[in-house]
Write a protein that holds these residues in place. Structure first.
Motif, short mmCIF file in Angstrom:
data_model
loop_
_atom_site.label_atom_id
_atom_site.label_comp_id
_atom_site.label_asym_id
_atom_site.label_seq_id
_atom_site.Cartn_x
_atom_site.Cartn_y
_atom_site.Cartn_z
N LEU A 93 0.90 -1.24 0.04
CA LEU A 93 -0.02 -0.02 0.21
C LEU A 93 0.93 1.27 0.07
O LEU A 93 2.01 0.99 0.05
CB LEU A 93 -1.06 0.04 1.21
CG LEU A 93 -1.72 -1.21 1.30
CD1 LEU A 93 -2.62 -1.28 2.85
CD2 LEU A 93 -2.98 -1.33 0.49
N GLY A 94 0.32 2.30 0.11
CA GLY A 94 0.90 3.71 0.00
C GLY A 94 1.80 3.53 1.48
O GLY A 94 3.08 3.89 1.51
N GLU A 95 1.26 3.24 2.28
CA GLU A 95 1.82 2.98 3.71
C GLU A 95 1.44 1.71 4.30
O GLU A 95 0.45 1.62 4.43
CB GLU A 95 1.76 4.17 4.73
CG GLU A 95 2.40 5.40 4.44
CD GLU A 95 1.99 6.43 5.24
OE1 GLU A 95 1.71 6.15 6.66
OE2 GLU A 95 2.52 7.61 5.31
#
Length: 369
Positions: free
Chosen positions: A181-183
């Motif tokens: 994921l993005g983070e």
């Protein structure tokens, strides 16, 4: 109350279970272990901790193996403090045999040269057959052998069971994939801040869908366990004849014999009784009683190895917060727990005892073109 950092560990062999144990000591972390377990090398392995006689020229590998052997007493001490069982690791000594027994002196000299940096080797000496039989009755087929009191045996399945039982974590018996994921990372519907992939030979099956080429191959290993009702094998040393076979006694009359190193079988877990019978025929030169065992059972697992037979561990540069280890080969039980401990330190942002740059992930994990 601050939010706990969520850590996922995929694979609960020697690496994953040790990482889980040490990370679970931190109350600020929430640990989840995903383990499918099918064909896992650790569960099928009977390990010998005795790297000091190796003549491999790979200095980075030897340092890792040496520190892996040194780590076991520390791990046992940590487990003992919490009241956990420590019997999966036992220093009963090791016997080394050579067909040309003059070569034993070379190994003795090698071990003595390494004794100062590895005092765990213990007492090292050449033994006559009659002296060797005092510790391992019925052993034969040689005039002399080399003995090191610090050699040890490890029952892989028992070790991982103890480590997981001594840990505060959630355990999920499931085959999973990972989504960056993005983070963080999504696994099985949950989002984790950091992930350790300790999936051995199956690492490529997780990273290939993410656009990576992975230099990890499967190696099939088979061994057979023999059970003797009238033998007190609790203190028998491990026996390492020249060649592929090893004779590994455990408590309560159990002696393991193996293991094969088959690089051309892929992920095939079919037992080959012919190979195991061949091992028994070789081993009976040294211990004729295998034929008389009251019971026999066999096990098979898949090890991971790389094109240059070197292990690697660390963070994947393109995927921050994703840590991996693989390529341990037949020394998985020697170096696996130590690597798991080092990965736990990396996740926690603590200094490691060994430099991961000497075992670089980017050498074996590369982005696909």
């Amino acid at each position: 109350m601050s939010k706990k950092e969520k850590i996922a560990i995929v694979g609960a062999g020697a690496v994953g279970s040790t990482a889980a144990y040490y990370l679970s000591q931190d109350s600020n972390l929430e640990i989840t272990v995903f383990d499918y377990g099918h064909g896992q090398a650790t569960k099928a392995a009977a390990g010998i901790i005795s790297p000091w006689f190796s003549k491999r020229r790979n200095k980075a590998w030897y340092k890792l193996a040496r520190l892996g052997a040194d780590f076991y007493p520390d791990l046992a001490a940590d487990l003992e403090k919490t009241g956990a069982d420590t019997s999966s690791y036992q220093q009963t000594g090791v016997y080394l045999l050579k067909k040309n027994e003059e070569k034993l002196q070379e190994l003795l000299d090698l071990a003595l040269s390494r004794l100062e940096e590895s005092p765990i080797i213990g007492q090292i000496k050449l033994l006559k057959a009659s002296e060797a039989q005092e510790k391992f009755p019925g052993l034969q087929g040689f005039e002399k052998l080399l003995y090191a009191s610090g050699g040890a045996r490890v029952e892989g399945a028992k070790l991982t069971q103890i480590l997981l039982s001594a840990s505060q974590l959630s355990y999920v018996n499931k085959e999973v994939q990972i989504q960056p994921l993005g983070e963080g990372y999504r696994i099985d519907g949950q989002i984790f801040d950091k992930v350790i992939l300790a999936t051995g030979a199956w690492l490529g099956q997780i990273l290939t869908p993410l656009g990576f080429k992975v230099d990890v191959r499967p190696q099939k290993g088979q061994l057979r366990d023999y059970y003797f009702e009238n033998l007190n094998t609790d203190a028998y040393p491990v026996v390492m004849p020249e060649g592929e076979i090893d004779i590994i006694p455990f408590d309560n009359g159990k002696i393991s014999l193996g293991a094969s190193h088959e690089n051309d079988k892929g992920f095939d877990l079919t037992l080959n009784q012919g190979i195991l019978d061949s091992f028994q025929n070789q081993a009976q030169t040294y211990f004729p009683h295998f034929e008389a065992a009251e019971q026999k059972s066999a096990r098979v697992g898949i090890r991971a190895y790389t094109s240059d037979f070197s292990p690697f561990f660390g963070e994947i540069a393109e995927l921050p917060g994703l840590y991996v280890a693989s390529g341990l080969g037949s020394t998985g039980l020697t170096i696996g727990p130590f690597i798991g401990n080092q990965l736990a330190k990396m996740v926690l942002g603590q200094p490691t005892q060994i430099d991961p740059a000497d075992y670089p992930t980017n050498k074996y994990i590369k982005k696909s073109n």
